[in-house]
Write an enzyme that holds these catalytic residues in place. Structure first.
Site, PDB file in Angstrom:
ATOM      1  N   GLU A  59       0.885  -0.907   0.078  1.00  0.00           N
ATOM      2  CA  GLU A  59       0.290   0.294   0.267  1.00  0.00           C
ATOM      3  C   GLU A  59       1.368   1.580   0.004  1.00  0.00           C
ATOM      4  O   GLU A  59       0.778   2.048   0.458  1.00  0.00           O
ATOM      5  CB  GLU A  59      -0.664  -0.105   0.827  1.00  0.00           C
ATOM      6  CG  GLU A  59      -1.608  -1.149   0.615  1.00  0.00           C
ATOM      7  CD  GLU A  59      -2.859  -1.739   2.143  1.00  0.00           C
ATOM      8  OE1 GLU A  59      -3.680   0.004   2.207  1.00  0.00           O
ATOM      9  OE2 GLU A  59      -2.908  -1.652   3.493  1.00  0.00           O
TER      10      GLU A  59
ATOM     11  N   SER B 122      -6.976  -3.184   1.817  1.00  0.00           N
ATOM     12  CA  SER B 122      -7.082  -2.107   0.247  1.00  0.00           C
ATOM     13  C   SER B 122      -7.555  -3.394   0.045  1.00  0.00           C
ATOM     14  O   SER B 122      -7.362  -3.353  -1.673  1.00  0.00           O
ATOM     15  CB  SER B 122      -5.772  -0.816  -0.098  1.00  0.00           C
ATOM     16  OG  SER B 122      -5.751  -0.275   0.561  1.00  0.00           O
TER      17      SER B 122
ATOM     18  N   TYR C 108      -9.311   2.807  -5.385  1.00  0.00           N
ATOM     19  CA  TYR C 108      -8.359   4.595  -5.267  1.00  0.00           C
ATOM     20  C   TYR C 108      -8.166   5.140  -6.870  1.00  0.00           C
ATOM     21  O   TYR C 108      -8.238   5.807  -7.021  1.00  0.00           O
ATOM     22  CB  TYR C 108      -7.074   3.901  -5.276  1.00  0.00           C
ATOM     23  CG  TYR C 108      -6.871   3.490  -4.177  1.00  0.00           C
ATOM     24  CD1 TYR C 108      -7.174   4.204  -3.222  1.00  0.00           C
ATOM     25  CD2 TYR C 108      -6.321   2.112  -3.432  1.00  0.00           C
ATOM     26  CE1 TYR C 108      -7.277   4.062  -1.637  1.00  0.00           C
ATOM     27  CE2 TYR C 108      -7.075   2.092  -2.268  1.00  0.00           C
ATOM     28  CZ  TYR C 108      -6.397   2.813  -1.076  1.00  0.00           C
ATOM     29  OH  TYR C 108      -6.963   2.401   0.410  1.00  0.00           O
TER      30      TYR C 108
ATOM     31  N   ARG D 263     -12.180   3.524  11.385  1.00  0.00           N
ATOM     32  CA  ARG D 263     -13.073   2.780  10.987  1.00  0.00           C
ATOM     33  C   ARG D 263     -13.036   1.295  10.739  1.00  0.00           C
ATOM     34  O   ARG D 263     -12.217   0.406  10.889  1.00  0.00           O
ATOM     35  CB  ARG D 263     -12.476   3.296   9.358  1.00  0.00           C
ATOM     36  CG  ARG D 263     -14.041   3.312   8.265  1.00  0.00           C
ATOM     37  CD  ARG D 263     -13.650   3.720   6.606  1.00  0.00           C
ATOM     38  NE  ARG D 263     -13.409   2.376   5.895  1.00  0.00           N
ATOM     39  CZ  ARG D 263     -11.753   2.353   5.667  1.00  0.00           C
ATOM     40  NH1 ARG D 263     -10.323   3.016   5.809  1.00  0.00           N
ATOM     41  NH2 ARG D 263     -11.222   0.780   5.334  1.00  0.00           N
TER      42      ARG D 263
ATOM     43  N   ASP E 146     -15.262  -1.719   9.057  1.00  0.00           N
ATOM     44  CA  ASP E 146     -16.060  -1.984   8.000  1.00  0.00           C
ATOM     45  C   ASP E 146     -17.354  -3.545   7.893  1.00  0.00           C
ATOM     46  O   ASP E 146     -17.404  -4.224   8.686  1.00  0.00           O
ATOM     47  CB  ASP E 146     -14.865  -2.869   6.802  1.00  0.00           C
ATOM     48  CG  ASP E 146     -13.623  -1.323   6.590  1.00  0.00           C
ATOM     49  OD1 ASP E 146     -14.044  -0.022   6.786  1.00  0.00           O
ATOM     50  OD2 ASP E 146     -12.765  -1.400   5.837  1.00  0.00           O
TER      51      ASP E 146
ATOM     52  N   GLU F 168     -13.424  -6.252   9.576  1.00  0.00           N
ATOM     53  CA  GLU F 168     -12.383  -5.445   9.951  1.00  0.00           C
ATOM     54  C   GLU F 168     -12.516  -4.313  10.722  1.00  0.00           C
ATOM     55  O   GLU F 168     -13.162  -3.553  10.145  1.00  0.00           O
ATOM     56  CB  GLU F 168     -11.485  -5.740   8.627  1.00  0.00           C
ATOM     57  CG  GLU F 168     -11.832  -4.805   7.735  1.00  0.00           C
ATOM     58  CD  GLU F 168     -10.298  -5.089   6.949  1.00  0.00           C
ATOM     59  OE1 GLU F 168      -9.198  -4.143   6.456  1.00  0.00           O
ATOM     60  OE2 GLU F 168     -10.787  -5.345   5.804  1.00  0.00           O
TER      61      GLU F 168
ATOM     62  N   ASN G 286     -10.061  -0.870  10.484  1.00  0.00           N
ATOM     63  CA  ASN G 286      -8.455  -0.072   9.778  1.00  0.00           C
ATOM     64  C   ASN G 286      -8.378   0.701  11.446  1.00  0.00           C
ATOM     65  O   ASN G 286      -9.279   1.759  11.055  1.00  0.00           O
ATOM     66  CB  ASN G 286      -8.958   0.390   8.788  1.00  0.00           C
ATOM     67  CG  ASN G 286      -9.277  -0.072   7.481  1.00  0.00           C
ATOM     68  OD1 ASN G 286      -9.046  -0.955   7.056  1.00  0.00           O
ATOM     69  ND2 ASN G 286     -10.851  -0.897   7.788  1.00  0.00           N
TER      70      ASN G 286
ATOM     71  N   GLY H 245      -6.784   5.526   5.544  1.00  0.00           N
ATOM     72  CA  GLY H 245      -6.327   6.920   4.769  1.00  0.00           C
ATOM     73  C   GLY H 245      -7.072   7.740   4.540  1.00  0.00           C
ATOM     74  O   GLY H 245      -8.537   7.993   4.566  1.00  0.00           O
TER      75      GLY H 245
END
Length: 326
Positions: free
Chosen positions: A23, A155, A226, A265, A267, A280, A282, A286
């Site tokens: 990443e 990602s 992205y 974050r 998900d 998951e 984070n 990002g």
């Protein structure tokens, strides 16, 4: 807060970015955006591309505080956090333990499940183990499709939605290319939704508006994340009020159970009947122009620069601990 902001403005801030994970490019974009925001806010900030000379670079640039903009292994897994603890440099975001647990999806699921937070059923297959699709489905009581992914990547790198037996071995090989452990778990049909949180010392974290992700083909892969224009984002997510409340509470619970700090974050996949599952967590979300955390923050009335500053504030507690120890 003015006094504490002054303490940060008097310190040289190193935005740690890049690194050597898969990443890297995303991290460079996050770091550049964060650095620009800090400079506009009047902070003494410089970028640091993390590599083998990191220790020397931090000393030469006289870095007093680290703003972590690293993604993936080496940046989110507790490694860089442990290094900074050792050299005595305060840093943003979650600590060593929360980072390590959050990066390893298997451990995250184990901890969350122990606290009655719903996660998809599944199993782990280690590199070198010969387990057929029939054995895996039988032992987990799953049916096609299933999701196969590396245990410690972000990602959506190395992830495959396996719909038939012919995809089984290639999916495992791809996942094992990135990690010695591959997760096999139930594919949850329905909505892909993420909930970001923003914590402050001695305060309950703020739960930001949920974002629903409508990806092309229904799979939110690396390019969908992205490449501008490929994915539709709905913020706030058009979910029933009861579901919105439930995932907010689950995200907050996950944040607290793992001991996160700063921004994080969570998900989710939400079934057509409204049942949420945590996929998951984070710990270094990002911060690029297409990232979900800034998108949710704007919906809550928090602009990019304010968001960056609030994440920076998560280093204050570590600054205080360092000063107290001295």
């Amino acid at each position: 807060m003015k006094t504490e902001r002054r303490r940060l403005t008097q310190a040289r801030i190193g935005v740690l970015m890049g690194g050597q994970s898969s990443e890297r490019e995303v991290s460079l974009r996050t770091g550049a955006a964060v650095h620009g925001a800090l400079c506009r806010l009047g902070y003494d900030a410089v970028t640091v591309d993390v590599g083998p000379t990191l220790s020397r670079d931090l000393q030469e640039q006289k870095i007093a505080v680290a703003f972590l903009a690293l993604h993936g292994p080496g940046g989110e897994d507790g490694s860089i956090q442990g290094f900074l603890e050792t050299v005595g440099i305060p840093y943003t975001g979650s600590g060593v333990q929360a980072s390590a647990v959050g990066m390893h999806k298997v451990t995250t699921k184990t901890v969350l499940a122990a606290h009655a937070i719903p996660v998809p059923a599944g199993m782990v297959i280690k590199r070198g183990e010969r387990i057929s699709h029939a054995q895996a489905l039988r032992s987990t009581k799953l049916r096609w499709p299933v999701v196969v992914k590396p245990a410690s990547e972000g990602s959506t790198i190395g992830v495959t939605i396996v719909k038939k037996p012919a995809q089984w071995n290639p999916a495992l090989s791809l996942a094992h290319r990135y990690d010695r452990e591959a997760m096999v778990e139930a594919y949850i049909p329905g909505h892909e939704v993420t909930v970001s949180l923003l914590g402050r010392e001695n305060e309950t974290p703020v739960v930001l508006p949920a974002v629903e992700i409508v990806a092309p083909g229904g799979f939110y892969d690396f390019s969908a994340k992205y490449e501008k224009g490929k994915t539709q984002y709905l913020c706030p997510a058009p979910l029933p009020a009861a579901v919105t409340k439930e995932i907010g509470l689950l995200a907050l619970r996950a944040f607290e159970v793992l001991g996160c700090a700063g921004a994080a974050r969570v998900d989710f996949r939400i079934t057509p009947r409204g049942r949420p599952y945590v996929l998951e967590l984070n710990t270094v979300p990002g911060m690029t122009e297409t990232s979900l955390l800034p998108m949710a923050a704007v919906q809550a009335g928090i602009g990019y620069e304010e968001l960056t500053e609030r994440i920076l504030e998560s280093a204050l507690a570590r600054m205080k601990n360092k000063e107290h120890a001295a």
